[in-house]
Motif scaffolding. Structure first.
Motif, PDB file in Angstrom:
ATOM      1  N   LEU A 166       0.827  -1.209   0.000  1.00  0.00           N
ATOM      2  CA  LEU A 166       0.000   0.000   0.000  1.00  0.00           C
ATOM      3  C   LEU A 166       0.860   1.257   0.000  1.00  0.00           C
ATOM      4  O   LEU A 166       0.475   2.287  -0.572  1.00  0.00           O
ATOM      5  N   ASP A 167       2.031   1.194   0.624  1.00  0.00           N
ATOM      6  CA  ASP A 167       2.937   2.343   0.619  1.00  0.00           C
ATOM      7  C   ASP A 167       3.533   2.589  -0.772  1.00  0.00           C
ATOM      8  O   ASP A 167       3.893   3.720  -1.114  1.00  0.00           O
ATOM      9  N   LEU A 169       2.074   2.120  -3.741  1.00  0.00           N
ATOM     10  CA  LEU A 169       1.106   2.555  -4.747  1.00  0.00           C
ATOM     11  C   LEU A 169       0.485   3.882  -4.324  1.00  0.00           C
ATOM     12  O   LEU A 169       0.355   4.169  -3.135  1.00  0.00           O
ATOM     13  N   ASP A 170       0.062   4.675  -5.323  1.00  0.00           N
ATOM     14  CA  ASP A 170      -0.577   5.942  -4.998  1.00  0.00           C
ATOM     15  C   ASP A 170      -2.003   5.769  -4.499  1.00  0.00           C
ATOM     16  O   ASP A 170      -2.572   6.659  -3.871  1.00  0.00           O
ATOM     17  N   SER A 171      -2.584   4.608  -4.768  1.00  0.00           N
ATOM     18  CA  SER A 171      -3.917   4.272  -4.255  1.00  0.00           C
ATOM     19  C   SER A 171      -4.024   2.755  -4.195  1.00  0.00           C
ATOM     20  O   SER A 171      -3.304   2.046  -4.903  1.00  0.00           O
ATOM     21  N   PRO A 172      -4.922   2.207  -3.352  1.00  0.00           N
ATOM     22  CA  PRO A 172      -5.015   0.751  -3.222  1.00  0.00           C
ATOM     23  C   PRO A 172      -5.379   0.076  -4.541  1.00  0.00           C
ATOM     24  O   PRO A 172      -6.113   0.639  -5.360  1.00  0.00           O
ATOM     25  N   ASP A 174      -7.236  -2.716  -7.042  1.00  0.00           N
ATOM     26  CA  ASP A 174      -8.584  -3.287  -7.050  1.00  0.00           C
ATOM     27  C   ASP A 174      -8.583  -4.705  -6.503  1.00  0.00           C
ATOM     28  O   ASP A 174      -9.526  -5.127  -5.827  1.00  0.00           O
ATOM     29  N   VAL A 198      -9.095  -1.019   4.318  1.00  0.00           N
ATOM     30  CA  VAL A 198      -8.784  -0.839   2.901  1.00  0.00           C
ATOM     31  C   VAL A 198      -9.607  -1.842   2.090  1.00  0.00           C
ATOM     32  O   VAL A 198      -9.514  -3.051   2.310  1.00  0.00           O
ATOM     33  N   VAL A 200      -9.818  -3.927  -0.489  1.00  0.00           N
ATOM     34  CA  VAL A 200      -9.104  -4.674  -1.527  1.00  0.00           C
ATOM     35  C   VAL A 200      -9.792  -6.011  -1.731  1.00  0.00           C
ATOM     36  O   VAL A 200     -10.040  -6.746  -0.774  1.00  0.00           O
ATOM     37  N   LYS A 300      -8.609  -3.410 -14.578  1.00  0.00           N
ATOM     38  CA  LYS A 300      -8.386  -3.157 -13.155  1.00  0.00           C
ATOM     39  C   LYS A 300      -6.898  -3.163 -12.808  1.00  0.00           C
ATOM     40  O   LYS A 300      -6.066  -3.641 -13.582  1.00  0.00           O
ATOM     41  N   ARG A 301      -6.610  -2.632 -11.633  1.00  0.00           N
ATOM     42  CA  ARG A 301      -5.249  -2.682 -11.094  1.00  0.00           C
ATOM     43  C   ARG A 301      -5.152  -3.891 -10.183  1.00  0.00           C
ATOM     44  O   ARG A 301      -5.874  -4.003  -9.188  1.00  0.00           O
TER      45      ARG A 301
END
Length: 413
Positions: A166-167, A169-172, A174, A198, A200, A300-301
Motif C-alpha cells: 500500500l505504501d 502505490l498511490d492508491s489501493p 482493485d 482498505v 481490496v 483493473k489494477r
C-alpha cells in the motif's frame, strides 16, 4: 487503526535495517496480455528469495526481547532459510530440522544464511518425523519452536507485505492475488487489510493437489487432507493452520481458486523465458490464475504476490515436461505394434513433419503377433495428435493414451 495494524507497521519498520522493501513492479507483458494493470510484489527478491524471512524475523525478535536465545524449526524449504537468516542477525542459536531427503542445495543455502548460529539436523524420511524431532528437541532443550505459519507473530510478520504494497502505490489496488499454503501470508495480509479498512478484493490460490483452505471453508473448520501432491512444495500443506483460518474463515468460497500443477509449470516457464523471472512453483501461483480471472480483472489494477524464487534447476526438465503436457504438445501412449516386416516404417509414416519421437521403448518382446511399445511424441501443434490418432485407428494400430494416467505414468515415464 487496530492493534494488528499497529503491530504490522512496527514490524515493517523493524525489518528495514535487515533488508529494504521488496520491489513492486508493473509488468508490461502481463498487463498487455490481460488488458489490466498487473503489478508483481516481488517477494522472490528478498534476501532469502521468499517472504518467509518476515515471519521468522518478527517471531524471533519478539522472543529475543523476552530473553529467549534458543530456537528450532522443522522445514525443508523457505521457512528454514528465513529462520537461519534471522538467527544469524540476532546472534541467537537455532536448530533447523530437515528431512533426510532434503536436496543438498536447500541444506547448503540454509547453512550459508545461518552460519555458526545454526545447526542443521537431518531426521526422518517424511516431514511428520522431522516435525516430531524438532518438537521433542524443544521440550528437552527448552528451546522455542517456530511454526512456519500457525503463529500470530509469524502472521503479523507476513502482514508487512501488505504494509509495503500500500505504501508503494498511490492508491489501493482493485485486487490482490496471493498463494495459500498453511495460511500465514494470506491471513496476515487479509488481517491488515481488514484492520485498516482498505477495500481490496482478495483472491487466494492453492495448488490443486493441496486444497486445504477450500476443504476448511466447506467444512467450517480445518480439515486434514488424505492425500497431498508435494510438487508445489512451498504451498503443499495438508491442513490449514488453526490461527490463520480464524482470519480466513469468512473468505467467500468462490474467491479461493485452485491451480493445476501442470499449468503452474507452464506459467513458470513463461515467466522465465519471457520475463527472465525465476519463480518456484508456489511463487507462480498468483500469476497462474490470471487467465481464469481474465474477465474479472480486465481494466483493473491487480497485484500478484510472487511469494518465492527458490527453484532448484535440477527440476527444470520435469517442469518443462509437465508444461508441454499441459499445452497438449507432448503425449505418451502404449501402441500395440504388429510384429511384421514394415510395421515400424508404416507407423513412422503416420507422423507429421513437426512430430518428434521423444521416447520409444518395447515393453514386451515376444513371438506374438503384436508387441507393446511405449511411445512419447513431442510436437509444435496440439492438433497433430488428433490427426495421428485418427491415422492409427484407420490403420488398425491399437493404442492407449496414458498421458493423464498418473499410475501408469509413474511407473513407465
Amino acid at each position: 487503526m487496530t492493534d494488528f495494524a499497529d503491530n504490522a507497521h512496527r514490524a515493517e519498520r523493524a525489518m528495514r535495517p535487515l533488508f529494504p522493501a521488496t520491489p513492486l513492479q508493473r509488468n508490461a507483458h502481463l498487463s498487455e496480455r490481460f488488458g489490466a494493470e498487473i503489478w508483481l510484489k516481488r517477494e522472490d527478491l528478498s534476501p532469502v528469495r521468499s517472504y518467509k524471512i518476515r515471519g521468522a524475523f518478527n517471531a524471533i525478535s519478539k522472543r529475543v526481547a523476552e530473553g529467549q536465545t534458543r530456537f528450532a524449526c522443522a522445514s525443508a524449504g523457505n521457512h528454514a532459510q528465513g529462520v537461519a537468516y534471522a538467527c544469524q542477525h540476532f546472534g541467537v542459536h537455532g536448530v533447523v530440522f530437515m528431512p533426510v531427503t532434503t536436496p543438498m542445495q536447500k541444506i547448503e543455502k540454509t547453512r550459508i544464511f545461518g552460519g555458526d548460529a545454526v545447526d542443521i539436523r537431518l531426521v526422518g524420511d517424511y516431514f511428520d518425523d522431522t516435525l516430531a524431532a524438532a518438537q521433542a528437541y524443544c521440550a528437552d532443550a527448552g528451546a522455542t519452536f517456530l511454526s512456519p505459519f500457525d503463529d500470530l507473530d509469524v502472521m503479523e510478520g507476513q502482514s508487512t507485505v501488505a504494509v509495503e504494497l500500500l505504501d508503494q502505490l498511490d492508491s489501493p489496488p482493485d485486487m490482490v492475488i496471493l498463494p495459500v499454503g498453511g495460511g500465514g501470508l494470506s491471513s496476515g495480509m487479509k488481517g491488515y487489510f481488514d484492520a485498516t479498512g482498505v477495500g481490496v478484493d482478495l483472491r487466494l490460490v492453492e495448488p490443486s493437489g493441496a486444497t486445504s483452505l477450500a476443504a476448511a471453508l466447506e467444512a467450517g473448520a480445518p480439515q486434514t487432507l488424505n492425500k497431498v501432491d508435494n510438487f508445489v512444495d512451498g504451498a503443499a500443506v495438508a491442513r490449514i493452520g488453526a490461527r490463520p483460518f480464524e482470519i480466513l474463515r469468512d473468505v467467500p468460497r468462490d474467491h479461493v481458486l485452485s491451480a493445476p500443477e501442470d499449468r503452474i509449470c507452464h506459467t513458470m516457464l513463461e515467466m522465465l523465458n519471457v520475463e527472465g523471472i525465476v519463480l518456484e512453483p508456489a511463487g507462480a501461483l498468483a500469476v497462474d490464475v490470471l487467465e481464469p480471472l481474465r474477465s474479472e480483472i480486465k481494466g483493473k489494477r491487480v497485484v500478484c504476490v510472487t511469494s518465492g524464487g527458490n527453484f532448484d534447476f535440477e527440476r527444470l526438465p520435469e517442469v518443462k515436461e509437465r508444461s508441454l503436457r499441459f499445452a497438449g504438445l507432448k503425449k505418451y501412449f502404449i501402441l500395440r505394434m504388429p510384429q511384421r516386416p514394415g510395421a515400424l516404417k508404416e507407423f513412422l509414416g503416420f507422423l507429421g513433419p513437426e512430430d518428434d519421437i521423444a521416447r520409444f521403448e518395447y515393453l514386451k518382446k515376444s513371438a506374438r503377433n503384436f508387441g507393446s511399445v511405449l511411445i512419447g511424441i513431442e510436437t509444435k501443434d496440439a492438433g497433430a495428435f488428433e490427426r495421428l490418432f485418427a491415422r492409427l485407428d484407420a490403420a488398425g494400430f491399437p493404442f492407449r493414451d496414458i498421458t493423464e494416467d498418473a499410475l501408469l505414468s509413474e511407473f513407465l515415464i
